[in-house]
Motif scaffolding. Structure first.
Motif: not given
Length: 419
Positions: A38-43, A88-92, A171-172
């Motif tokens: 996710f972080i790589r996809a966000e730059g 789950a909320l934290g990851m959301g 995915a997250l």
């Protein structure tokens, strides 16, 4: 072999609890790879991705035994479900904010890790009340260890598949939503709602006041190091012998070896006390790591990795029995959660140690790290053999009226002083 496992799965609630726990643990099993993708996809940078994944791992290691203790005190649904929702909320929140707000990203990932529900320890606490027979519980522990290998194989495939079909953000969100449904399936079941830990001795150390449990945790810290270091040394080997495809085959072989070993181990009843059996299994596990330093061709190396994985699942299954035997009365979920935490911390230390070793001495020395860690685990068990011997008046009775079958009271504490 299959008959013993099928008998357990035919038992009412057994299949549901196993499947629900595995699904509920998917967010935890895939967190590191999901965060990095996710972080790589966000730059973002790999440094940021690694730091966020480390925050998740550290907070998860802290949260598991703490939540496990609360489960022992207040029951599974009152702790497991709220913590699963908060995680789950934290990851959301992290999925929607990303690296744009670093402070919030770190807090969100930390909350997700800290509140990850201790479903793994909870399942092992439930097996005695669901199955009743001690020999079936031991087989269930082996099946549990086997199922973990499947989860750690399927989980990354699910993450990468969702990322390819939709996005890394999706995915997250999808994996954490699925995990929440898995946790819900477990905690609304009758065994989870009915389960109560035995009355416990009041002590701030909780499960850690057991010398036998401390000895076991010390050994599994090094076993975790061995497993974590193999992943790094494997990357170095693959870079020299064919790239990512070779690495994929090696990691698949490691899981396959554990699957085969766990299946064979759980298919029969073993004579003798599990503490001595664990020493033999860890010795064989350590012995299996050293041939990896030969670093032969890719096909032979894949076979050696498969052999190195054979005794991992049996060692885990045997450790589950020992935790059940040595956990102080009323601390069974916490004790299992400590094993999860110790193994996770050990894997992180192994990953951190193997990197500099590979850069200094190359791939061969990288594979010496798991071999050395395996020997260290064996030495811990040999040095603490007396601590792992149960007191003569300690008995384990399967199918008793209490879910925590360890009736041993630690010396120096009165049975009447209950938390």
């Amino acid at each position: 072999m299959a008959a013993g496992y099928a008998e357990i799965l035919r038992t009412r609630y057994a299949g549901r609890l196993l499947a629900g726990t595995l699904v509920g643990r998917l967010p935890n099993a895939t967190a590191a790879i999901a965060i990095v993708l996710f972080i790589r996809a966000e730059g973002g940078t790999y440094t940021l991705a690694g730091a966020l994944a480390a925050v998740y791992g550290v907070t998860n290691a802290v949260g598991q035994p703490l939540l496990g203790r609360l489960v022992d005190l207040y029951g599974q649904p009152r702790i497991q479900l709220p913590s699963a929702v908060v995680s789950a909320l934290g990851m959301g929140v992290f999925a929607f904010t990303g690296p744009d707000s670093l402070g919030l990203a770190y807090v969100a990932v930390g909350v997700a890790g800290l509140f990850t529900p201790p479903l793994e320890g909870g399942l092992r606490a439930l097996w005695p009340s669901v199955l009743g027979k001690e020999e079936q519980v031991h087989t269930a522990y082996a099946m549990d260890a086997i199922a973990q290998e499947v989860m750690f194989t399927v989980g990354p495939l699910l993450i990468t598949g969702c990322a390819a079909l939709w996005s890394e953000q999706a995915a997250l969100l999808v994996v954490n939503a699925i995990g929440l449904l898995g946790a819900l399936s477990v905690v609304v079941s009758q065994p989870s709602r009915a389960w109560r830990s035995a009355p416990r001795e009041a002590h701030w150390l909780g499960a850690l006041r057991s010398p036998g449990l401390l000895a076991l945790l010390g050994a599994f810290l090094f076993i975790g190091m061995a497993l974590g270091s193999i992943t790094v040394a494997g990357v170095s080997y693959a870079d020299e012998h064919g790239g990512d495809a070779v690495y994929g085959w090696m990691m698949a072989a490691l899981g396959l070896g554990a699957l085969v070993g766990g299946s064979v181990y759980g298919a029969r009843q073993w004579a003798g006390v599990p503490e001595r059996r664990l020493t033999v299994l860890v010795a064989l596990l350590a012995l299996g790591y050293w041939p990896l330093t030969l670093t032969p061709g890719a096909v032979a190396m894949t076979a050696l990795v498969a052999v190195a994985g054979v005794f991992l699942a049996p060692a885990l299954a045997c450790a589950f029995i020992i935790v059940d035997r040595h956990a102080p009365r009323g601390t069974v979920t916490e004790a299992f959660s400590w094993l999860v935490t110790t193994f996770t911390v050990g894997a992180s230390l192994g990953t951190a140690a193997a990197g500099p070793v590979v850069e200094w001495g190359g791939t061969v020395w990288g594979f010496a790290v798991p071999g050395g860690a395996g020997v260290a685990a064996l030495l811990v068990l040999l040095a603490t053999a007396r601590a792992l011997v149960l007191p003569a008046d300690s008995t384990v009775v399967a199918g008793s009226s209490e879910n925590d079958r360890n009736g041993a009271v630690e010396p120096g504490f009165r049975a009447g002083h209950q938390a």
